[in-house]
Design an enzyme around this catalytic site. Structure first.
Site, short mmCIF file in Angstrom:
data_model
loop_
_atom_site.label_atom_id
_atom_site.label_comp_id
_atom_site.label_asym_id
_atom_site.label_seq_id
_atom_site.Cartn_x
_atom_site.Cartn_y
_atom_site.Cartn_z
N VAL A 7 -6.35 -8.40 2.60
CA VAL A 7 -6.80 -7.60 3.76
C VAL A 7 -6.38 -6.15 3.51
O VAL A 7 -5.20 -5.89 3.32
CB VAL A 7 -6.10 -8.06 5.06
CG1 VAL A 7 -6.62 -7.29 6.26
CG2 VAL A 7 -6.25 -9.56 5.27
N HIS A 8 -7.34 -5.24 3.44
CA HIS A 8 -6.92 -3.84 3.29
C HIS A 8 -7.83 -2.84 4.00
O HIS A 8 -7.49 -1.67 4.11
CB HIS A 8 -6.80 -3.46 1.81
CG HIS A 8 -8.12 -3.11 1.19
ND1 HIS A 8 -8.96 -4.06 0.68
CD2 HIS A 8 -8.76 -1.92 1.03
CE1 HIS A 8 -10.05 -3.47 0.21
NE2 HIS A 8 -9.96 -2.17 0.41
N ARG A 9 -9.00 -3.28 4.47
CA ARG A 9 -9.94 -2.31 5.07
C ARG A 9 -9.35 -1.75 6.36
O ARG A 9 -8.79 -2.49 7.18
CB ARG A 9 -11.27 -2.98 5.40
CG ARG A 9 -12.04 -3.45 4.21
CD ARG A 9 -13.44 -2.85 4.18
NE ARG A 9 -13.53 -1.80 3.22
CZ ARG A 9 -13.82 -1.98 1.92
NH1 ARG A 9 -14.05 -3.17 1.45
NH2 ARG A 9 -13.87 -0.95 1.12
N ARG A 41 -0.79 -0.33 2.74
CA ARG A 41 -1.04 -0.01 4.15
C ARG A 41 -0.93 -1.26 5.03
O ARG A 41 -0.35 -1.23 6.11
CB ARG A 41 -2.44 0.60 4.31
CG ARG A 41 -2.72 0.92 5.78
CD ARG A 41 -4.06 1.54 6.04
NE ARG A 41 -5.11 0.96 5.26
CZ ARG A 41 -6.19 1.61 4.88
NH1 ARG A 41 -6.33 2.87 5.20
NH2 ARG A 41 -7.14 1.01 4.19
#
Ligand code: UD1
Length: 368
Positions: free
Chosen positions: A204-206, A239
């Site tokens: 998950v990074h968006r 992030r």
């Protein structure tokens, strides 16, 4: 020619292209690599240069993190003198990052032709920073290198028909090169303490997921529920790690640092299922024959959905759990070659060579 890269997915694609240029059969193109420094942690950047044998960048602009405007502006400010000094005949940019946008803008304003690799992708969702980046890069590009007929059709619908070439997906080339042997993959699985086809792999990074606390909490909830019956490996983008902070997770949902490319491919190839918001992973899972659940409301890679190997479910925990159950209990159909044959890099080099030759003739004609 200058290649502008800055973020993880660009290193993967650029490595495949550099290898094609280094191949003696394609002569006459020399490459200068500019790393913007958008990604800078060792395991988001240098580890990829090492793993993929990507040549050392000739320039590192070291821009680091920032708001979109600051990061893009900083790349532009530092890239301009580097391109003036290098004076390339063409600038290649990849995909949809802030480095792509800045690279295309600076080159176009210096009157240097732009080649956009992975042109024509659209999510039709302008809330995504990546969608804005790709629309502008395509608009500015002189040579548009598309992975599929759909991406070329997207460009046509926007009135872009000149310089468009369908060459296949360079990510496929990169994957074929970096995919470990079965034996080496076995060692990777051992290192991560998982058995073949007995774990899930999630990323998950968006920003749409990491920066929306409700969506992020929903994803974690869904993954927690899946982890009750299947170990879930969750390599985290910095992030995402910072947004999750001290969130406590069950033992079976295993947070990991960002992984190298070969380890990632070994784990994707042997997983029961992948859950992701990454574009690259949706395709890699398809090529590797592992079903995919996409944690977004739409995808650019529509062909993977049409074949039945990818389901786009958003972030509702119920839908996530349901999709995993459904996709792990049915026999999925054959997988046709939807994004070319893994030879996109050589085709791109040929397109650039032809383009140069034609351009040369045009220029000679113009002066006589
Ligand atoms: C970028 C691309 C995206 C691509 C992704 C792959 C844009 C708009 N998006 O997103 O298309 O799929 O890379 O990873 O360009 N950070 C670190 N260390 C790093 C890199 C980032 O700590 O090495 C953190 C920073 O806090 C930063 C945040 O991650 O603020 C986001 O990084 P950013 O460079 O804005 O782009 P990505 O979200 O990684």
């Amino acid at each position: 020619m200058a290649t502008v890269v800055g973020a993880r997915p660009e290193f993967v694609k650029a490595a495949a292209f550099s290898r094609a240029l280094a191949d003696g059969s394609i002569t006459g193109i020399t490459e200068t690599i500019v790393h913007t420094g958008q990604h800078y942690d060792h395991n988001m950047s240098q580890a990829f240069f090492d793993d993929l044998e990507l040549p050392r960048p000739d320039h590192n602009l070291e821009v680091g993190s920032g708001s979109h405007a600051r990061q893009t502006g900083e790349i532009m400010t530092r890239l301009e003198p580097a391109l003036v000094e290098t004076s390339p005949d063409v600038v290649a940019v990849y995909g949809d990052t802030n480095s792509t946008l800045a690279g295309a803008l600076v080159a176009a304003k210096l009157h240097i032709p732009v080649a956009h690799i992975e042109a024509g992708l659209r999510s039709f969702n302008r809330a995504m920073p990546e969608e804005i980046n790709r629309i502008i890069a395509d608009r500015l590009a002189d040579i548009l290198l598309c992975p599929s007929a759909t991406s070329a059709a997207n460009l046509e619908a926007e009135g872009i028909t000149e310089g468009v070439n369908v060459v296949g997906d360079i990510n496929h080339d990169a994957m074929l090169w970096a995919l470990p042997s079965e034996e080496a993959a076995g060692d990777v699985l051992e290192r991560f303490d998982v058995a073949p086809r007995a774990y899930a792999m999630a990323t998950v990074h968006r920003a749409e997921n990491t920066d929306d606390p409700v969506r992020l909490a929903d994803i974690v909830d869904g993954l927690n529920r899946i982890a009750q019956r299947l170990p879930v490996l969750l390599p985290l983008h910095p992030r995402t790690a910072s947004r999750l902070g001290e969130t406590s997770l069950p033992d079976n949902l295993r947070m990991l640092p960002p992984l190298g490319h070969s380890d990632t491919l070994a784990l994707l190839a042997n997983a029961t299922i992948g859950l992701t918001d990454s574009g690259g992973l949706q395709k890699e899972l398809y090529w590797l024959g592992t079903p995919c659940v996409t944690l977004r409301n739409e995808t650019e890679w529509v062909e993977t959905v049409a074949t039945g190997w990818n389901r786009v479910v958003g972030t509702s925990p119920d839908r996530l759990v349901e999709a995993v159950s459904a996709m792990t209990t049915v026999d999925l159909p054959d997988r046709p070659p939807i994004y070319g044959d893994g030879n996109a890099a050589a085709r791109i080099a040929e397109v650039l060579k032809d383009w140069r030759a034609t351009r040369g003739r045009v220029m000679i004609g113009a002066t006589t």
